[in-house]
Design a protein around this motif. Structure first.
Motif, short mmCIF file in Angstrom:
data_model
loop_
_atom_site.label_atom_id
_atom_site.label_comp_id
_atom_site.label_asym_id
_atom_site.label_seq_id
_atom_site.Cartn_x
_atom_site.Cartn_y
_atom_site.Cartn_z
N SER A 106 0.23 35.99 83.89
CA SER A 106 0.42 35.49 82.93
C SER A 106 -0.86 34.90 82.20
O SER A 106 -0.99 34.93 81.76
CB SER A 106 0.00 34.05 84.02
N GLY A 107 -1.90 35.92 83.41
CA GLY A 107 -3.26 36.05 82.40
C GLY A 107 -3.41 36.59 81.68
O GLY A 107 -4.24 36.36 79.91
N PHE A 108 -2.84 37.98 81.72
CA PHE A 108 -3.04 39.16 80.34
C PHE A 108 -2.30 38.12 79.61
O PHE A 108 -2.94 38.54 78.58
CB PHE A 108 -2.24 40.35 81.40
N ILE A 109 -0.73 37.37 79.19
CA ILE A 109 -0.43 37.07 78.69
C ILE A 109 -1.02 36.61 77.80
O ILE A 109 -1.34 36.14 76.42
CB ILE A 109 1.06 36.65 78.79
N MET A 110 -2.23 35.47 79.05
CA MET A 110 -2.79 34.96 77.59
C MET A 110 -3.73 35.17 76.75
O MET A 110 -4.12 34.89 75.75
CB MET A 110 -3.55 33.52 78.64
N LEU A 111 -4.66 36.31 77.39
CA LEU A 111 -5.27 36.85 76.55
C LEU A 111 -4.18 37.70 75.73
O LEU A 111 -5.35 37.44 73.97
CB LEU A 111 -5.62 38.13 77.59
N LEU A 112 -3.78 37.65 75.25
CA LEU A 112 -2.67 38.24 73.60
C LEU A 112 -2.91 36.98 72.86
O LEU A 112 -2.29 37.20 72.25
CB LEU A 112 -1.41 38.46 74.57
N GLY A 113 -2.52 35.97 73.49
CA GLY A 113 -2.31 34.52 72.79
C GLY A 113 -3.32 33.95 71.84
O GLY A 113 -4.82 34.73 72.27
N GLU A 114 -3.00 33.10 71.35
CA GLU A 114 -4.38 32.38 70.18
C GLU A 114 -4.55 31.00 70.72
O GLU A 114 -3.37 30.57 70.27
CB GLU A 114 -4.27 33.12 68.75
N TYR A 115 -5.68 30.35 70.80
CA TYR A 115 -5.72 29.42 72.17
C TYR A 115 -5.04 28.70 70.44
O TYR A 115 -4.57 27.34 70.63
CB TYR A 115 -7.03 28.92 72.48
N GLY A 116 -5.86 28.47 69.38
CA GLY A 116 -5.67 27.44 68.58
C GLY A 116 -5.17 25.69 68.35
O GLY A 116 -5.66 25.41 70.07
N GLY A 117 -4.07 25.59 68.84
CA GLY A 117 -3.46 24.20 68.67
C GLY A 117 -2.91 24.05 70.15
O GLY A 117 -3.12 23.00 70.59
N TYR A 118 -3.61 24.59 71.20
CA TYR A 118 -2.90 25.07 72.43
C TYR A 118 -3.06 25.02 73.85
O TYR A 118 -3.30 25.60 74.74
CB TYR A 118 -1.44 26.15 72.53
N GLN A 119 -4.24 24.78 73.09
CA GLN A 119 -5.90 24.96 73.66
C GLN A 119 -5.23 24.21 74.96
O GLN A 119 -5.85 24.47 76.02
CB GLN A 119 -7.45 24.95 73.30
N GLN A 120 -5.34 22.99 75.26
CA GLN A 120 -5.16 21.42 76.43
C GLN A 120 -3.99 22.74 77.02
O GLN A 120 -3.91 22.65 77.99
CB GLN A 120 -4.89 20.52 75.75
N GLU A 121 -2.60 23.37 76.56
CA GLU A 121 -1.29 23.52 76.91
C GLU A 121 -1.91 24.33 78.31
O GLU A 121 -1.84 24.95 79.13
CB GLU A 121 -0.70 23.88 76.22
N TRP A 122 -3.04 26.07 77.23
CA TRP A 122 -3.48 27.00 77.84
C TRP A 122 -4.16 26.61 79.16
O TRP A 122 -3.57 27.29 80.10
CB TRP A 122 -3.87 28.10 77.32
N ALA A 123 -5.05 25.56 78.80
CA ALA A 123 -5.62 25.37 80.31
C ALA A 123 -4.98 24.29 81.58
O ALA A 123 -4.90 24.79 82.97
CB ALA A 123 -6.93 24.59 80.09
N ILE A 124 -4.18 23.47 81.05
CA ILE A 124 -3.16 23.04 82.03
C ILE A 124 -2.71 24.05 82.77
O ILE A 124 -2.02 23.41 84.21
CB ILE A 124 -2.06 21.91 81.51
N SER A 125 -1.91 24.97 81.88
CA SER A 125 -0.98 25.72 82.42
C SER A 125 -1.26 26.84 83.88
O SER A 125 -1.35 27.13 84.38
CB SER A 125 -0.69 26.81 81.42
N GLN A 126 -2.56 26.26 83.96
CA GLN A 126 -3.62 27.55 84.77
C GLN A 126 -3.72 26.60 86.27
O GLN A 126 -4.85 26.50 86.73
CB GLN A 126 -4.53 27.91 84.39
#
Length: 345
Positions: free
Chosen positions: A188-208
Motif C-alpha cells: 500500500s505504501g508503494f501504491i501511495m508513491l505512485l499516486g499524486e496527493y492533490g486534493g486527497y492529501q488528507q485521505e492519504w494521511a488518514i489511510s496510514q
C-alpha cells in the motif's frame, strides 16, 4: 489436536478433554457494566476535548439547562457529538469483527489485522485514491471489501500449510498474519508513491493510521451496518455462524473506508471479552460494542490532548496497551503450545 485436549503419555496416548470453567454470572455482569462505564467516560472526554475547551459543567449545562450557551450547544451537538458517535460505531465495528473471527475460527489471534482483512482493505482504499475515485461512493467501498477478501484469502490459505511444526494454531496464525500484514502495508505504501496527493492529501494521511474520520458523514452507514450485523447475530447466533467471516470482512472494510487503519481493538477487546464472558455470541456482541467503542473514544480523546492543533493518530495511543498485551498473548500461547508438544513424548 484441538486447543482443549491434553495428551497424557502415561495413559497409553489417551486424551483428556479439558473443558474450561464457565464464567460466573457476577464476572459477566462486571464486564458489561465496566464496558458501559468506559463508554460513558469516553463519550464525556470526547465532548470536552478539542481546540475549543469545554468543561464538564458546561457539557451538563448544554444537556440539562433550558437556555444553554448557543456556541457551546452548536459545538457539542453539531461537531463533537456526531464525531463521538462515529468513533463509537467504528470501535464497535472493529471489536465485533474480531469477536466474529475468533468465534468462527476458535483462534485467540484471529483479528482484522492478523487475518489480513484490514491491510487488504487498506490496499483497496489506496487503489481508490490512486484512481481518483469519489471516496464517498459505493464503488470505493466495494474495492475496500474486495481488498479485505484478498488479504483474508492469502492469510487463511497460508495458515493451512503448517510452516512451523510443533506450535499451536494461535502462534502459527500470528506468524503468518504478521508477515502478510507487513507485506500488504508495504504494498500500500508503494501504491501511495505512485499516486499524486492533490486534493486527497488528507485521505492519504488518514489511510496510514487512523488520524481521524474524513470529512463527510458516515454515521448513517456505520449505524445501519452495525445494527444489521449485531442484530442478526444477536437474534440468530447459531444459524448465522457460517456468515461470521463475511460479516467480519464487511465490518472491517467499512471501518477502513471511513477512517483508515486502526489497530489492536479487534484483537485485545474480543480476547478480553471471551476470557470474561466465554463463548456466548449475544453477550460478546454487546460487550464488544461497549468496550470497543469506549476504548476508541478514550484513545481519540488522549490523542487530541497530545496535540490539540493538528491531532495525533489513535493507533500509537492504542499501541501503548496493545503491544504489551500482544506480547503477553504470544508468550502465553507459545509456552502453552510447548507444554502440549512435550506432553506427547
Amino acid at each position: 489436536m484441538s486447543e482443549q485436549e491434553i495428551h497424557v503419555g502415561e495413559c497409553g496416548g489417551g486424551t483428556i478433554a479439558a473443558k474450561p470453567n464457565a464464567p460466573r454470572p457476577q464476572r459477566i455482569v462486571l464486564a458489561l457494566v465496566a464496558g458501559f462505564i468506559l463508554l460513558i467516560l469516553g463519550l464525556f472526554l470526547s465532548l470536552i476535548t478539542g481546540i475549543f475547551p469545554i468543561s464538564y459543567t458546561e457539557v451538563l449545562e448544554v444537556f440539562f439547562s433550558s437556555n444553554p450557551d448557543p456556541t457551546l450547544k452548536e459545538v457539542i451537538y453539531q461537531i463533537r457529538m456526531p464525531f463521538a458517535l462515529d468513533m463509537l460505531l467504528l470501535g464497535g465495528c472493529l471489536a465485533v469483527s474480531g469477536t466474529l473471527l475468533q468465534l468462527r475460527t476458535a483462534n485467540r489471534f484471529a483479528s482484522p489485522t492478523l487475518t489480513g482483512l484490514m491491510p487488504g482493505a487498506m490496499i483497496g482504499l489506496c487503489v481508490v485514491l490512486l484512481l481518483g475515485m469519489d471516496i464517498d461512493s459505493f464503488g470505493s467501498m466495494a474495492l475496500c471489501i474486495a481488498g479485505a477478501v484478498f488479504g483474508g484469502f492469502i492469510v487463511f490459505t497460508l495458515n493451512k500449510i503448517r510452516f512451523i511444526r510443533g506450535r499451536s494454531e494461535g502462534v502459527h496464525l500470528f506468524m503468518i498474519g504478521f508477515i502478510i500484514d507487513v507485506v500488504l502495508r508495504s504494498a500500500s505504501g508503494f501504491i501511495m508513491l505512485l499516486g499524486e496527493y492533490g486534493g486527497y492529501q488528507q485521505e492519504w494521511a488518514i489511510s496510514q493510521g487512523g488520524w481521524g474520520i474524513r470529512e463527510g458523514s458516515f454515521t448513517f452507514w456505520l449505524a445501519l451496518l452495525t445494527i444489521l450485523v449485531a442484530g442478526s447475530v444477536f437474534a440468530f447466533p447459531k444459524q448465522l455462524s457460517p456468515l461470521y467471516i463475511p460479516f467480519a470482512i464487511v465490518l472491517t472494510a467499512v471501518t477502513v473506508w471511513a477512517c483508515g487503519t486502526i489497530g489492536y481493538i479487534g484483537l485485545i477487546v474480543p480476547y478480553f471479552m471471551r476470557c470474561m464472558i466465554g463463548n456466548r455470541p449475544r453477550l460478546l456482541i454487546l460487550g464488544s460494542v461497549f468496550w470497543g467503542g469506549g476504548m476508541l473514544m478514550l484513545a481519540k480523546a488522549i490523542s487530541a490532548k497530545i496535540n490539540e492543533r493538528i491531532g495525533f493518530p489513535v493507533t500509537p495511543v492504542l499501541a501503548c496497551i496493545g503491544i504489551p498485551f500482544l506480547i503477553f498473548m504470544v508468550w502465553r500461547e507459545w509456552k502453552r503450545s510447548s507444554l502440549l508438544e512435550s506432553s506427547r513424548f
